[in-house]
Design an enzyme around this catalytic site. Structure first.
Site, short mmCIF file in Angstrom:
data_model
loop_
_atom_site.label_atom_id
_atom_site.label_comp_id
_atom_site.label_asym_id
_atom_site.label_seq_id
_atom_site.Cartn_x
_atom_site.Cartn_y
_atom_site.Cartn_z
N GLY A 33 0.92 -1.20 0.17
CA GLY A 33 -0.02 0.20 -0.39
C GLY A 33 1.06 1.25 0.05
O GLY A 33 0.34 2.19 0.68
N SER A 34 2.32 1.13 -0.65
CA SER A 34 2.58 2.48 -0.61
C SER A 34 1.95 3.36 -1.31
O SER A 34 2.19 4.47 -1.36
CB SER A 34 4.66 2.11 -0.79
N ASN A 35 1.40 2.89 -2.64
CA ASN A 35 0.78 3.78 -3.31
C ASN A 35 -0.74 5.33 -3.04
O ASN A 35 -0.59 5.68 -3.11
CB ASN A 35 0.61 3.54 -4.97
N MET A 56 -3.91 -7.04 -6.88
CA MET A 56 -3.26 -8.39 -7.82
C MET A 56 -4.98 -8.98 -8.57
O MET A 56 -4.81 -10.63 -8.42
CB MET A 56 -2.58 -8.92 -6.94
N HIS A 81 1.32 1.30 -13.26
CA HIS A 81 1.59 0.02 -13.68
C HIS A 81 3.16 0.56 -13.70
O HIS A 81 3.69 1.90 -13.96
CB HIS A 81 1.21 -0.59 -14.78
N ASP A 125 -3.79 -4.04 -18.08
CA ASP A 125 -3.00 -3.62 -18.64
C ASP A 125 -2.65 -2.09 -19.34
O ASP A 125 -1.63 -2.18 -20.38
CB ASP A 125 -1.11 -3.41 -17.81
N ALA A 182 8.77 6.99 -8.91
CA ALA A 182 8.60 8.06 -9.37
C ALA A 182 6.88 7.53 -9.15
O ALA A 182 6.26 8.93 -9.54
CB ALA A 182 8.94 7.29 -10.80
N GLU A 183 6.31 6.68 -9.29
CA GLU A 183 5.43 6.39 -8.83
C GLU A 183 4.51 6.91 -7.69
O GLU A 183 2.98 7.81 -7.96
CB GLU A 183 4.56 4.72 -8.26
C1 GRF Z 1 2.87 -0.57 -7.78
O1 GRF Z 1 4.61 -1.52 -8.26
C2 GRF Z 1 2.17 -0.87 -8.29
O2 GRF Z 1 3.12 -0.11 -10.00
C3 GRF Z 1 2.05 -1.81 -8.80
O3 GRF Z 1 1.84 -2.33 -7.64
C4 GRF Z 1 2.74 -2.26 -6.64
C5 GRF Z 1 2.35 -1.93 -5.24
O4 GRF Z 1 2.89 -1.27 -4.96
N1 GRF Z 1 0.94 -2.40 -9.51
P1 GRF Z 1 2.46 -0.97 -3.32
O5 GRF Z 1 1.52 -1.59 -2.35
O6 GRF Z 1 1.55 0.56 -3.34
O7 GRF Z 1 3.16 -0.55 -2.34
#
Ligand code: GRF
Length: 219
Positions: A22-24, A100, A119, A155, A183-184
């Site tokens: 869940g870092s994003n 996922m 992605h 994707d 970057a994300e």
């Molecule tokens: C990220 O690399 C995202 O691009 C991919 O899965 C990963 C999720 O990471 N779809 P997090 O759970 O957000 O840390």
């Protein structure tokens, strides 16, 4: 932050779907908290009860829900349950953040052109799992991150924003993943803000932004 729905446009309530760390999600939570993203995270949902992202949501006071896919007899039934749970929270946009699972018609039709994904590659290069390892194995000099609208493919939906990340000759999948992840974390909230600002349209497979739109694709 208060969410104000504009007439004739979807509001700004987000539902974030996760499966893991869940870092994003955290980058979206932080952007909302810091006023960089004018939105409200209505709910965080996970298909895995142990997803660390659920703890991040709870720490931020965001409602959470766990819907374990194995509890439903089919993908359609599961997607239908997700759609209903998101609609019950009056979600306007769905953000996939390390979720996922492939998204099927039941969920796509409930949120047409309102599901986003991030992605870890410059799509259409390296879709699917292990995109960073694919990039290293292929020997590309540049990879990056893509935020796109979700369609029925893998994707494959219209691209909202991309950010390039250099690949060094000594990179492993792990070192490249870390650089792309950085970057994300900047790209996802910015791309979300661009979508929430409205005025865009889809032509063919292209998402056309209004000329005045902020462009997060800084290379
Ligand atoms: C990220 O690399 C995202 O691009 C991919 O899965 C990963 C999720 O990471 N779809 P997090 O759970 O957000 O840390």
């Amino acid at each position: 932050m208060t969410s104000v729905a504009r007439a004739g446009a979807p509001g700004r309530r987000l539902g974030v779907l996760i499966s893991g760390r869940g870092s994003n999600l955290q980058s979206i939570i932080d952007a909302v908290a810091e006023g960089r993203l004018d939105a409200e995270i209505a709910v965080v949902m996970s298909n895995r009860p142990a997803a660390f992202g659920l703890e991040r949501a709870r720490a931020a006071g965001i409602p959470t829900a766990v819907l374990e896919h194995r509890a439903w007899p089919s993908r359609d039934a599961y997607d239908e349950a997700l759609a209903q749970a998101l609609q019950a929270q009056r979600v306007d946009y769905v953000c996939l953040a390390g979720f996922m699972r492939l998204i099927g018609p039941a969920l796509l039709n409930a949120f047409p052109d309102r599901i986003l994904n991030i992605h870890p590659s410059l799509l259409p290069a390296f879709p699917g799992v292990d995109a960073q390892a694919q990039a290293v194995a292929h020997g590309v000099r540049v990879s990056g991150a893509t935020v796109h609208l979700v369609d029925a493919g893998l994707d494959s939906g219209p691209i909202v924003a991309q950010r390039a990340v250099p690949v060094s000759p000594t990179d492993t999948a792990d070192t490249l993943s870390a650089r792309i992840l950085d970057a994300e974390h900047r790209l996802y909230p910015e791309a979300l803000a661009t979508i929430l600002a409205g005025g865009w349209r889809i032509e063919g497979r292209r998402l056309i932004l209004p000329p005045t739109a902020a462009r997060p694709d800084v290379v």
